[in-house]
Design an enzyme around this catalytic site. Structure first.
Site, PDB file in Angstrom:
ATOM      1  N   ARG A  69      41.300  50.767  32.896  1.00  0.00           N
ATOM      2  CA  ARG A  69      41.874  49.679  32.212  1.00  0.00           C
ATOM      3  C   ARG A  69      40.925  48.557  31.250  1.00  0.00           C
ATOM      4  O   ARG A  69      41.273  48.198  29.727  1.00  0.00           O
ATOM      5  CB  ARG A  69      43.051  49.250  32.663  1.00  0.00           C
ATOM      6  N   HIS A  73      42.356  48.251  27.196  1.00  0.00           N
ATOM      7  CA  HIS A  73      42.606  47.015  25.973  1.00  0.00           C
ATOM      8  C   HIS A  73      41.016  46.832  25.617  1.00  0.00           C
ATOM      9  O   HIS A  73      41.787  45.404  25.089  1.00  0.00           O
ATOM     10  CB  HIS A  73      42.555  46.449  27.701  1.00  0.00           C
TER      11      HIS A  73
END
Length: 332
Positions: A69, A73
């Protein structure tokens, strides 16, 4: 079991410091990423990251989802430049407090451990924080059962960050399909890339506050028994049980095609997840169905999509810098 920084660092120090390692040197490739970027300047860089990630995932499987993640991001905010790792400072408003990241994205301490270890085994500040994110994401996928893929390397680190861009560029768990597609297309990523990269939700968990509205209000697109089970741990009242976790699919520590299987049964945990499968026979529906039935096609396609995402607007050559500490820019 908590991961001990001293244990990881000590193990890796004895493993690698006795090896013959080519001293740190400037190694720039202008404008192009390559899988063998560190082969000469620090051949132990990638093996070091791999061992550290494998060890961490063994003790704390959830760290794998966090590392995947983090890379996502990072890349969706002005390119894959390590900006997500910067702390606030007198001159920088970092991205960690942006809505999509605040109390949601983790793994920062572990990235610090990797960076500190690499600075030792490479005899200097050689490996960029942006490259660490890309490699750690790949190694997390492999450690949790997915297929390996060649990571393109040679990114340099940003000297700035943008909380505003993080707030506007990262897809939200409550986004509709049109909005998610627009954010992917802005980075020249296709609908198929969207479906493949969303498959990272085969790992990890989400908080009640992110799926509360779905389980109580989206009755036409959610399996009734699935919603009922979630309501037992996620009360309707806002502020009650907000941080209670539920897994994004039934095997949150295994990189498999379970996420897509959940979608085809109207058991997507997040609104944005279920947006990928509406049962209307669309192209995106077809992709979800294909990957739900063919785990091999998913894992192969996922690696290729990660490489495409990892190539979003990298800083290369003499652009940016290689941060010695991933949280702060280097001193002039």
């Amino acid at each position: 079991m908590a991961i001990s920084s001293n244990m990881l660092f000590g193990t890796l120090y004895f493993t690698f410091i006795s090896s013959i390692i080519i001293p740190a040197a400037h190694h720039h490739v202008q404008g192009k990423l390559t899988p063998n970027f560190y082969d000469e300047v620090c051949p132990q860089a990638l093996p070091t990251i791999q061992v550290m990630v494998e060890t961490a995932v063994t003790f704390t499987p959830r760290i794998g989802a966090s590392l995947v993640r983090l890379h996502f991001h990072d890349c969706f905010v002005n390119g894959c430049d390590g900006s997500v790792l910067l702390d606030d400072s007198p001159t920088i408003v970092g991205e960690k407090t942006a809505g999509p990241n605040n109390n949601s994205v983790g793994g920062f301490d572990f990235i610090d451990e990797i960076k500190a270890t690499l600075n030792v085994v490479c005899f200097g500040n050689v490996v960029s924080c942006a490259d660490i994110l890309a490699v750690a994401a790949r190694d997390s996928v492999v450690a949790l059962g997915g297929s390996s893929y060649d990571v393109l390397l040679g990114r340099r680190d940003s000297t700035n960050a943008s909380r505003d861009d993080a707030n506007s560029n990262i897809p939200s768990p409550v986004s509709d399909l049109s909005d998610i597609l627009a954010k992917f297309e802005a980075h020249n990523l296709s609908a198929e890339d969207l479906v493949l990269l969303s498959g990272a939700h085969t790992l990890g968990y989400a908080k009640c506050k992110l799926f509360r509205d779905r389980i109580y209000n989206e009755t036409s697109t959610i399996d009734a028994d699935f919603a009922s089970a979630l309501k037992a741990k996620c009360p309707k009242a806002v502020g009650s049980g907000d941080d209670e976790l539920s897994s994004l699919d039934e095997t949150p520590a295994a990189f498999d095609s379970g996420y897509y299987q959940m979608l085809t049964r109207n058991k997507g945990l997040l609104h944005s997840d279920q947006q990928l499968f509406k049962g209307d026979g669309s192209e995106i529906d077809g992709l979800v169905k294909r990957y739900s039935e063919d785990a091999g096609a998913f894992t192969e396609g996922f690696g290729a999509a990660m490489v495409r995402m990892g190539s979003i607007s990298p800083l290369t050559g003499d652009e940016g810098e290689i941060r010695e500490n991933c949280r702060v820019v280097n001193r002039p």
